[in-house]
Design a protein around this motif. Structure first.
Motif, PDB file in Angstrom:
ATOM      1  N   ALA A 192      11.411   4.426  59.321  1.00 31.42           N
ATOM      2  CA  ALA A 192      11.236   4.037  60.718  1.00 31.42           C
ATOM      3  C   ALA A 192      10.661   5.252  61.431  1.00 31.42           C
ATOM      4  CB  ALA A 192      12.557   3.609  61.345  1.00 31.42           C
ATOM      5  N   LEU A 193       9.383   5.182  61.807  1.00 30.07           N
ATOM      6  CA  LEU A 193       8.663   6.342  62.326  1.00 30.07           C
ATOM      7  C   LEU A 193       8.075   6.034  63.698  1.00 30.07           C
ATOM      8  CD1 LEU A 193       6.624   7.295  59.123  1.00 30.07           C
ATOM      9  CD2 LEU A 193       8.971   7.941  59.699  1.00 30.07           C
ATOM     10  N   THR A 194       8.202   6.981  64.610  1.00 26.81           N
ATOM     11  CA  THR A 194       7.600   6.879  65.931  1.00 26.81           C
ATOM     12  C   THR A 194       6.858   8.169  66.230  1.00 26.81           C
ATOM     13  OG1 THR A 194       9.387   5.431  66.716  1.00 26.81           O
ATOM     14  CG2 THR A 194       8.026   6.492  68.392  1.00 26.81           C
ATOM     15  N   ASP A 195       5.591   8.053  66.601  1.00 23.57           N
ATOM     16  CA  ASP A 195       4.761   9.220  66.934  1.00 23.57           C
ATOM     17  C   ASP A 195       4.707  10.216  65.769  1.00 23.57           C
ATOM     18  OD1 ASP A 195       4.460   8.112  69.487  1.00 23.57           O
ATOM     19  OD2 ASP A 195       6.170   9.212  70.285  1.00 23.57           O
ATOM     20  N   VAL A 196       4.492   9.720  64.579  1.00 20.56           N
ATOM     21  CA  VAL A 196       4.486  10.543  63.369  1.00 20.56           C
ATOM     22  C   VAL A 196       3.147  10.399  62.664  1.00 20.56           C
ATOM     23  CG1 VAL A 196       5.531  10.888  61.093  1.00 20.56           C
ATOM     24  CG2 VAL A 196       6.981  10.393  63.067  1.00 20.56           C
ATOM     25  N   ALA A 197       2.614  11.506  62.162  1.00 26.74           N
ATOM     26  CA  ALA A 197       1.440  11.466  61.287  1.00 26.74           C
ATOM     27  C   ALA A 197       1.930  11.264  59.858  1.00 26.74           C
ATOM     28  CB  ALA A 197       0.640  12.755  61.407  1.00 26.74           C
ATOM     29  N   LEU A 198       1.622  10.095  59.280  1.00 28.54           N
ATOM     30  CA  LEU A 198       2.113   9.729  57.954  1.00 28.54           C
ATOM     31  C   LEU A 198       0.970   9.765  56.952  1.00 28.54           C
ATOM     32  CD1 LEU A 198       4.312   8.549  56.043  1.00 28.54           C
ATOM     33  CD2 LEU A 198       3.574   6.275  56.794  1.00 28.54           C
ATOM     34  N   ASP A 199       1.178  10.486  55.847  1.00 32.03           N
ATOM     35  CA  ASP A 199       0.184  10.583  54.781  1.00 32.03           C
ATOM     36  C   ASP A 199       0.898  10.344  53.453  1.00 32.03           C
ATOM     37  OD1 ASP A 199      -1.787  11.236  52.943  1.00 32.03           O
ATOM     38  OD2 ASP A 199      -2.532  12.932  54.102  1.00 32.03           O
ATOM     39  N   VAL A 200       0.548   9.234  52.792  1.00 28.55           N
ATOM     40  CA  VAL A 200       1.217   8.835  51.555  1.00 28.55           C
ATOM     41  C   VAL A 200       0.166   8.693  50.456  1.00 28.55           C
ATOM     42  CG1 VAL A 200       2.674   7.113  50.427  1.00 28.55           C
ATOM     43  CG2 VAL A 200       2.969   7.593  52.872  1.00 28.55           C
ATOM     44  N   ALA A 201       0.443   9.245  49.285  1.00 29.13           N
ATOM     45  CA  ALA A 201      -0.482   9.126  48.151  1.00 29.13           C
ATOM     46  C   ALA A 201       0.311   9.002  46.855  1.00 29.13           C
ATOM     47  CB  ALA A 201      -1.412  10.334  48.083  1.00 29.13           C
ATOM     48  N   SER A 202      -0.117   8.093  45.994  1.00 29.90           N
ATOM     49  CA  SER A 202       0.486   7.922  44.663  1.00 29.90           C
ATOM     50  C   SER A 202       2.001   7.799  44.750  1.00 29.90           C
ATOM     51  CB  SER A 202       0.104   9.097  43.756  1.00 29.90           C
ATOM     52  OG  SER A 202      -1.296   9.215  43.646  1.00 29.90           O
ATOM     53  N   ALA A 203       2.446   6.961  45.667  1.00 30.24           N
ATOM     54  CA  ALA A 203       3.878   6.778  45.881  1.00 30.24           C
ATOM     55  C   ALA A 203       4.251   5.323  45.631  1.00 30.24           C
ATOM     56  CB  ALA A 203       4.270   7.208  47.284  1.00 30.24           C
ATOM     57  N   GLN A 204       5.542   5.064  45.671  1.00 27.11           N
ATOM     58  CA  GLN A 204       6.057   3.726  45.421  1.00 27.11           C
ATOM     59  C   GLN A 204       7.188   3.423  46.390  1.00 27.11           C
ATOM     60  OE1 GLN A 204       6.490   2.286  41.291  1.00 27.11           O
ATOM     61  NE2 GLN A 204       8.675   2.123  41.709  1.00 27.11           N
ATOM     62  N   PHE A 205       7.095   2.256  47.062  1.00 27.32           N
ATOM     63  CA  PHE A 205       8.151   1.749  47.928  1.00 27.32           C
ATOM     64  C   PHE A 205       8.610   0.429  47.327  1.00 27.32           C
ATOM     65  CE2 PHE A 205       5.682   4.529  50.525  1.00 27.32           C
ATOM     66  CZ  PHE A 205       6.538   5.066  51.482  1.00 27.32           C
ATOM     67  N   ASP A 206       9.826   0.362  46.842  1.00 30.25           N
ATOM     68  CA  ASP A 206      10.281  -0.854  46.180  1.00 30.25           C
ATOM     69  C   ASP A 206      11.730  -1.156  46.503  1.00 30.25           C
ATOM     70  OD1 ASP A 206      11.949   0.080  43.393  1.00 30.25           O
ATOM     71  OD2 ASP A 206      10.604   1.558  44.260  1.00 30.25           O
ATOM     72  N   GLY A 207      12.014  -2.430  46.707  1.00 31.40           N
ATOM     73  CA  GLY A 207      13.385  -2.887  46.882  1.00 31.40           C
ATOM     74  C   GLY A 207      14.052  -2.450  48.168  1.00 31.40           C
ATOM     75  N   ASN A 208      13.275  -2.060  49.179  1.00 28.27           N
ATOM     76  CA  ASN A 208      13.858  -1.685  50.470  1.00 28.27           C
ATOM     77  C   ASN A 208      14.072  -2.934  51.318  1.00 28.27           C
ATOM     78  OD1 ASN A 208      13.585   1.388  50.221  1.00 28.27           O
ATOM     79  ND2 ASN A 208      11.497   0.685  49.804  1.00 28.27           N
ATOM     80  N   LYS A 209      15.054  -2.875  52.227  1.00 26.07           N
ATOM     81  CA  LYS A 209      15.401  -4.068  52.999  1.00 26.07           C
ATOM     82  C   LYS A 209      15.787  -3.714  54.431  1.00 26.07           C
ATOM     83  CE  LYS A 209      17.281  -6.519  48.962  1.00 26.07           C
ATOM     84  NZ  LYS A 209      18.481  -7.167  48.390  1.00 26.07           N
ATOM     85  N   ALA A 210      15.343  -4.573  55.365  1.00 27.12           N
ATOM     86  CA  ALA A 210      15.880  -4.582  56.729  1.00 27.12           C
ATOM     87  C   ALA A 210      16.590  -5.918  56.882  1.00 27.12           C
ATOM     88  CB  ALA A 210      14.767  -4.425  57.753  1.00 27.12           C
ATOM     89  N   LEU A 211      17.913  -5.892  57.028  1.00 26.07           N
ATOM     90  CA  LEU A 211      18.732  -7.099  57.019  1.00 26.07           C
ATOM     91  C   LEU A 211      19.570  -7.178  58.283  1.00 26.07           C
ATOM     92  CD1 LEU A 211      20.082  -6.937  53.352  1.00 26.07           C
ATOM     93  CD2 LEU A 211      18.049  -8.121  54.173  1.00 26.07           C
ATOM     94  N   ASP A 212      19.641  -8.380  58.875  1.00 26.73           N
ATOM     95  CA  ASP A 212      20.407  -8.574  60.106  1.00 26.73           C
ATOM     96  C   ASP A 212      21.180  -9.878  60.003  1.00 26.73           C
ATOM     97  OD1 ASP A 212      21.392  -8.772  62.687  1.00 26.73           O
ATOM     98  OD2 ASP A 212      19.570  -7.951  63.590  1.00 26.73           O
TER      99      ASP A 212
END
Length: 705
Positions: A363-383
């Motif tokens: 969860a990012l606000t006013d951020v410079a994000l640089d992603v390379a050769s990465a993996q995002f898996d199985g993350n959840k936002a649940l309510d």
């Protein structure tokens, strides 16, 4: 058809490798407050820091398995085996000379407790640039006010016994902690370590520390300086508030400015930021919370299985950033995994009160994000709260003046979900199974995905009728809330994502369930601008109610635009608008296409009839309900586009290849394919030559003879 999922094995190896070491750590012993060698100092935040005594090493302590220690066939004392025998003054587990213990175990230097009774006594001695700590459990609140290294011999542990903070580091210092275990610390900030200086952790573990108070921050570490981890673990720490008086931040690490680096297979794992009770709560960063910080995560490191959680709150609350919550600064992620993190609102809620779970991973606000050769898996936002439960951004939630670039990155099996069986739910919404982006008035946000893939992500909303439920943007949900949002998909794939909404019971007459944008939902919620450019990219096998590949809608005053260049949208499925769904009841939507294949999407490649497409020529269409602003003679209409099955040729994304007889082959502009700025596209999604046969093909794939 899902893309191949290649789960990263590193996390399992790290956790399993750590377990035996933690299991062998000696149990804490009772603290002797009357020990003559204890020391007392005052910490910078006003808490007392009292030195303690050491649990002396015993003959049961095993030597470091990596040490080249001598052996004996007689079974007698062995110098260098890490076991302190009666005939030895010291034994540091090796046969080297010139370190904490001599080669013959007869002389020691800056070795706790041999030459100094406590760790505090060692770090206070200016003659000791390196303080070595023998195996055993130590009960101290150590305050370091000078440059020093503290090196633990096998199984050296500093235990706060859930009463005190093990380490505090003063400003202006450079401190290295190597091969230490820091555990059971307790403080409001930095329960394991509070650092104002430059801190380096090498082969060090912080586990089971707890930040607790009115504004807890940093169960493992709090810092406003520099923190660098080398092959170190921040694991099973937590930040907790049961009063609802202030923010709960950073279950593992809390940064205020400064710099944080996770290097060489470091792990932030299984940490928890939690608020429990009536609330209201703001819970940020189950793993890491940062403000104005430069963060670097690389070299096989991982942030995984962390949770930001609110439970039983009846006043409006937020749980944001299961792995990382960051405001300001920059975040660089390279060759790393961000997996199985959760932002969770559990139970509670009240009529008319919004309960927000956002950014299962980031969860990012006013951020410079640089992603390379990465993996995002199985993350959840649940309510699962009552009232107005909202879940956004299963993997990433980006807001404010943010610039984000993801290259050669996979996002798969992430989920955002709002659900509850209880009838007190008035409205439930789930947005952005993988990514949620939004900008308020005066803000400008850009998101660019290059050579990346989003697959098998899901945005779903379920409730008990009567209620309104919405699930939107199975892959990406992009919206303007008054600001400017621009999303670009370049040489990337969105496949097998889903947005859904439904009920646990039969639908009541006044119930509404809307699923929109199986791949992407593009929404103008307020006067502002939101655009999506799809270039050399593939959207296939996505599914929802409205707009299998892409759904777009706008309110009066908003500007919503979609540009498709050399894109393939095929085999998507929806109740209406299997390919595109363009809701123009609130405001017009600008859609332009060139060299794009909008084909083989269920029964309708575009809808509804009120929507119009602006073709710039050399496109391929199947069955359309929507119309054309200005038809082009060079467009191809076909019921058989000659597309093969989704295949991955680069290990990242998938493409839909052309068969030799496809009508899309060599049907492009002889002058060449171009991007949204009319610049030449010399290669296709895979990087293959666009002019292999002299004329480029329609869609993201170039046939090679």
């Amino acid at each position: 058809m899902p893309l191949a999922e290649i789960h990263h094995p590193r996390l399992f190896v790290l956790v399993v490798g750590l377990a035996p070491a933690l299991a062998c750590i000696p149990e804490p012993v009772a603290m002797d407050t009357d020990a003559p060698n204890s020391s007392s100092t005052s910490s910078s935040d006003g808490t007392s820091s009292t030195g303690g005594v050491t649990e002396a090493p015993t003959s049961t302590t095993e030597p470091d398995a990596t040490t080249d220690a001598p052996t004996s066939s007689t079974g007698g004392p062995i110098c260098g085996d890490g076991v302190l025998d009666d005939s030895e003054l010291c034994d540091d587990g090796n046969s080297d000379d010139g370190d904490a213990c001599s080669a013959d175990c007869s002389a020691a230097h800056c070795l706790v407790p041999v030459t100094h009774p406590t760790i505090q006594a060692g770090v206070d001695d200016p003659a000791c640039t390196v303080v070595s700590v023998t195996s055993g459990t130590y009960h101290e609140a150590v305050v370091i006010a000078r440059d020093v290294e503290v090196v633990g011999l096998p199984l050296a542990k500093l235990d706060g016994e859930s009463e005190l903070r093990p380490f505090e580091i003063a400003a202006g210092t450079k401190v290295a902690l190597r091969r230490m275990v820091i555990t059971y610390g307790l403080a409001e900030r930095g329960a394991g370590i509070l650092s104002h200086g430059e801190l380096e952790l090498e082969e060090t573990t912080l586990a089971s520390n707890r930040a607790q108070g009115l504004e807890p921050c940093g169960g493992g570490v709090w810092s406003d300086g520099v923190v660098i981890l080398h092959n170190s673990f921040v694991q099973s720490n937590n930040s907790f508030d049961g009063f609802g008086k202030g923010p709960v931040r950073g279950g593992g690490i809390c940064m205020e400015g400064g710099r944080l680096e996770l290097l060489e297979n470091s792990l932030v794992n299984d940490n928890l930021a939690r608020g429990a009770g009536e609330g209201p709560y703001v819970v940020e960063g189950g793993g890491i919370a940062a403000t104005g910080t430069t963060i670097v995560i690389t070299a096989g490191s991982a942030v995984s299985d962390n949770v930001a959680r609110v439970e039983d709150a009846i006043f409006g609350s937020r749980a944001v950033g299961g792995a990382i919550h960051q405001t300001g600064g920059s975040l660089t992620i390279t060759d790393a995994e961000i997996g199985v993190n959760t932002a969770l609102i559990s139970k509670g809620g009240a009529p008319g009160v919004e309960m927000l779970a956002e950014g299962g991973a980031l969860a990012l606000t006013d951020v410079a994000l640089d992603v390379a050769s990465a993996q995002f898996d199985g993350n959840k936002a649940l309510d699962s709260a009552g009232g107005l439960p909202v879940a956004r951004g299963g993997a990433l939630a980006l807001r404010g003046d943010t610039e984000a670039v993801l290259r050669a990155t996979k996002l798969f099996s992430n989920q955002t979900e709002s659900f509850l069986l209880a009838p007190e739910v008035e409205q439930a919404a789930a947005r952005g199974g993988a990514i949620y982006v939004a900008a308020e008035p005066g803000e400008s946000l850009t998101l660019r995905l290059e050579d990346s893939a989003l697959s098998d992500n899901r945005a779903s909303s379920l409730a008990t009728p009567p209620v309104e439920v919405r699930g939107a943007g199975g892959g990406i949900y992009a919206t303007t809330l008054g600001g400017s949002v621009a999303v670009t998909l370049l040489r990337s794939t969105l496949a097998s994502n889903e947005a859904s909404a439904g009920f646990y019971e039969d639908i009541a007459p006044d119930s509404v369930a809307i699923g929109e944008g199986g791949g992407v939902a593009l929404v103008g919620d307020a006067p502002g601008a939101v655009t999506l450019a799809v270039v050399n990219a593939t959207l296939g096998f996505n599914e929802t109610g409205l707009g299998g590949a892409i759904a777009a809608r706008a309110v009066a005053g908003s500007e919503v635009a979609l540009a498709l260049r050399s894109a393939t949208l095929a085999f998507n499925k929806a109740d209406e608008g299997d390919g595109l769904w363009l809701d123009v009841t609130g405001a017009p939507i600008d859609v332009t296409l060139r060299h794009t294949a909008l084909v083989a999407n269920g029964t309708s490649d575009c809808g509804p009839a009120a929507a119009t497409l602006q073709t710039l020529g050399h496109n391929a269409f199947g069955t359309l309900d929507c119309g054309f602003a200005d038809p082009a003679m060079t467009d191809v209409f076909t019921d058989d586009p000659g597309l093969g099955q989704l295949v991955s040729e680069d290990g990242i994304g998938g493409v839909l290849p052309l068969e030799p007889t496809s009508p899309l082959r060599n049907a492009g502009d002889p002058a060449g394919c171009t991007d949204v700025d009319d610049a030449p596209l010399l290669t296709d999604q895979r990087g293959e030559d666009r002019h292999a046969e002299g004329v480029c093909d329609i869609g993201a794939y170039e046939f090679l003879p």
